[in-house]
Design a protein around this motif. Sequence first.
Motif, mmCIF file in Angstrom:
data_model
loop_
_atom_site.group_PDB
_atom_site.id
_atom_site.type_symbol
_atom_site.label_atom_id
_atom_site.label_comp_id
_atom_site.label_asym_id
_atom_site.label_seq_id
_atom_site.Cartn_x
_atom_site.Cartn_y
_atom_site.Cartn_z
ATOM 1 N N SER A 101 0.831 -1.202 0.000
ATOM 2 C CA SER A 101 0.000 0.000 0.000
ATOM 3 C C SER A 101 0.869 1.257 0.000
ATOM 4 C CB SER A 101 -0.924 0.005 1.220
ATOM 5 O OG SER A 101 -1.642 1.213 1.292
ATOM 6 N N VAL A 102 1.866 1.300 0.879
ATOM 7 C CA VAL A 102 2.727 2.489 0.991
ATOM 8 C C VAL A 102 3.439 2.793 -0.330
ATOM 9 C CG1 VAL A 102 4.831 3.386 2.090
ATOM 10 C CG2 VAL A 102 3.027 2.381 3.490
ATOM 11 N N VAL A 103 3.909 1.750 -0.990
ATOM 12 C CA VAL A 103 4.625 1.937 -2.256
ATOM 13 C C VAL A 103 3.715 2.490 -3.348
ATOM 14 C CG1 VAL A 103 5.787 0.663 -4.138
ATOM 15 C CG2 VAL A 103 6.471 0.295 -1.765
ATOM 16 N N SER A 104 2.396 2.314 -3.186
ATOM 17 C CA SER A 104 1.470 2.804 -4.218
ATOM 18 C C SER A 104 1.369 4.335 -4.248
ATOM 19 C CB SER A 104 0.075 2.194 -4.020
ATOM 20 O OG SER A 104 -0.549 2.730 -2.867
ATOM 21 N N TYR A 105 1.727 4.998 -3.137
ATOM 22 C CA TYR A 105 1.615 6.462 -3.121
ATOM 23 C C TYR A 105 2.880 7.182 -2.651
ATOM 24 C CZ TYR A 105 0.703 5.603 1.841
ATOM 25 O OH TYR A 105 0.807 5.163 3.130
ATOM 26 N N SER A 107 11.463 -3.519 -2.187
ATOM 27 C CA SER A 107 11.967 -3.777 -3.540
ATOM 28 C C SER A 107 10.946 -4.565 -4.358
ATOM 29 C CB SER A 107 13.289 -4.539 -3.457
ATOM 30 O OG SER A 107 13.732 -4.924 -4.737
ATOM 31 N N THR A 108 10.401 -5.614 -3.769
ATOM 32 C CA THR A 108 9.405 -6.450 -4.456
ATOM 33 C C THR A 108 8.188 -5.615 -4.859
ATOM 34 O OG1 THR A 108 10.119 -8.372 -3.182
ATOM 35 C CG2 THR A 108 7.951 -8.505 -4.221
ATOM 36 N N ALA A 109 7.711 -4.793 -3.913
ATOM 37 C CA ALA A 109 6.520 -3.976 -4.179
ATOM 38 C C ALA A 109 6.799 -2.894 -5.220
ATOM 39 C CB ALA A 109 6.028 -3.344 -2.881
ATOM 40 N N ALA A 110 7.979 -2.292 -5.163
ATOM 41 C CA ALA A 110 8.326 -1.226 -6.119
ATOM 42 C C ALA A 110 8.433 -1.781 -7.535
ATOM 43 C CB ALA A 110 9.635 -0.557 -5.707
ATOM 44 N N VAL A 111 9.038 -2.936 -7.662
ATOM 45 C CA VAL A 111 9.155 -3.571 -8.985
ATOM 46 C C VAL A 111 7.764 -3.912 -9.522
ATOM 47 C CG1 VAL A 111 9.965 -5.639 -10.197
ATOM 48 C CG2 VAL A 111 11.499 -4.432 -8.629
ATOM 49 N N ARG A 112 6.929 -4.468 -8.649
ATOM 50 C CA ARG A 112 5.573 -4.834 -9.051
ATOM 51 C C ARG A 112 4.788 -3.597 -9.508
ATOM 52 N NH1 ARG A 112 3.335 -7.552 -4.388
ATOM 53 N NH2 ARG A 112 4.184 -9.499 -5.129
ATOM 54 N N ALA A 113 4.990 -2.484 -8.809
ATOM 55 C CA ALA A 113 4.256 -1.250 -9.134
ATOM 56 C C ALA A 113 4.931 -0.450 -10.253
ATOM 57 C CB ALA A 113 4.137 -0.387 -7.882
ATOM 58 N N GLU A 114 6.080 -0.949 -10.705
ATOM 59 C CA GLU A 114 6.868 -0.258 -11.739
ATOM 60 C C GLU A 114 7.178 1.177 -11.315
ATOM 61 O OE1 GLU A 114 4.679 -0.718 -15.400
ATOM 62 O OE2 GLU A 114 5.394 -2.784 -15.649
ATOM 63 N N ARG A 115 7.638 1.299 -10.072
ATOM 64 C CA ARG A 115 8.003 2.599 -9.525
ATOM 65 C C ARG A 115 9.430 2.553 -9.009
ATOM 66 N NH1 ARG A 115 4.490 5.533 -5.384
ATOM 67 N NH2 ARG A 115 5.432 7.266 -6.484
ATOM 68 N N GLU A 116 10.073 3.725 -8.951
ATOM 69 C CA GLU A 116 11.356 3.835 -8.245
ATOM 70 C C GLU A 116 11.076 4.544 -6.929
ATOM 71 O OE1 GLU A 116 15.797 4.852 -9.452
ATOM 72 O OE2 GLU A 116 14.624 6.677 -9.286
ATOM 73 N N PRO A 134 16.483 -3.843 -6.761
ATOM 74 C CA PRO A 134 15.686 -3.343 -7.882
ATOM 75 C C PRO A 134 14.518 -2.496 -7.394
ATOM 76 C CG PRO A 134 16.034 -5.731 -8.055
ATOM 77 C CD PRO A 134 16.527 -5.315 -6.706
ATOM 78 N N GLY A 135 14.260 -1.399 -8.060
ATOM 79 C CA GLY A 135 13.130 -0.540 -7.733
ATOM 80 C C GLY A 135 13.387 0.456 -6.614
ATOM 81 N N LEU A 136 14.541 0.351 -5.952
ATOM 82 C CA LEU A 136 14.851 1.253 -4.842
ATOM 83 C C LEU A 136 16.026 2.170 -5.183
ATOM 84 C CD1 LEU A 136 14.610 -1.130 -1.739
ATOM 85 C CD2 LEU A 136 12.771 0.076 -2.952
ATOM 86 N N ARG A 137 15.998 3.363 -4.581
ATOM 87 C CA ARG A 137 17.077 4.335 -4.769
ATOM 88 C C ARG A 137 17.531 4.781 -3.381
ATOM 89 N NH1 ARG A 137 14.072 8.124 -6.848
ATOM 90 N NH2 ARG A 137 13.933 9.312 -4.917
ATOM 91 N N LEU A 138 18.801 4.661 -3.102
ATOM 92 C CA LEU A 138 19.327 5.084 -1.803
ATOM 93 C C LEU A 138 19.513 6.603 -1.812
ATOM 94 C CD1 LEU A 138 20.506 4.353 1.010
ATOM 95 C CD2 LEU A 138 22.742 4.172 -0.114
#
Length: 239
Positions: free
Chosen positions: A93-97, A114-123, A161-165
């Motif tokens: 849910s958090v990764v969605s917004y 990472s899993t959620a960000a990749v699934r949502a195609e977000r960085e 994947p999907g994350l930025r430090l």
Amino acid sequence: MTDRRTELAANLSKVEERIAAACDAAGRKREEVTLIVVTKTYPASDVRILSELGVRHVAENRDQDAAPKAAACADLPLTWHFVGQLQTNKVRSVVSYADLVQSVDRPKLVTALSTAAVRAERELGCLIQVALDAEENGRGERGGVGPGGIEELADLVAGAPGLRLDGLMTVAPLTGPYAGRQQAAFERLMEFATLMRATHPAANMVSAGMSADLEQAVAAGATHVRVGTAVLGVRPGLG
């Protein structure tokens, strides 16, 4: 609504003056510090007014409040920060917004994000939350990883994947050697940030300081301050 707008505008102006004065005292440019308004417990209507008043960064700490609020304000040019302790079952849910999660403090959370960000195609931007009240490899009472765990987590985020430090975050500790010594705490965080940038040069965000201690955070070198009460007033039920 007009009264609320007037109230928020006046509060925002006072906070802006404080940040500007703190920057001046520290020999820093005002644009080096970004204000994040912590809108937790306040309605979407307040977020809308803040956006009209020029606020571009808002923060929430509970997904059940944040998700509907972010959805109601999806048309606004806002960057959403999640700053609360985050359970893995809320990650999707958090990764969605959220554009940034400032409270990354354990490997399991990195994997879930990472899993959620990749699934949502977000960085998703991530800050490591540092607990200055924790043992070297322990955890803080308000979340966060002890100083000894920063490097491992930073490497994990940077490679996920999907994350930025993006950098580091802390909350001024209530216990331990830095209790009541906010500026010393924030200066210690800056030391950790400098060390981290040696291996992750782009991770230059340092989130520290709230309504009561934003001056000390600016003096120490924070790039972002998280201010709630000074802008929105004493939270319902706390006053």
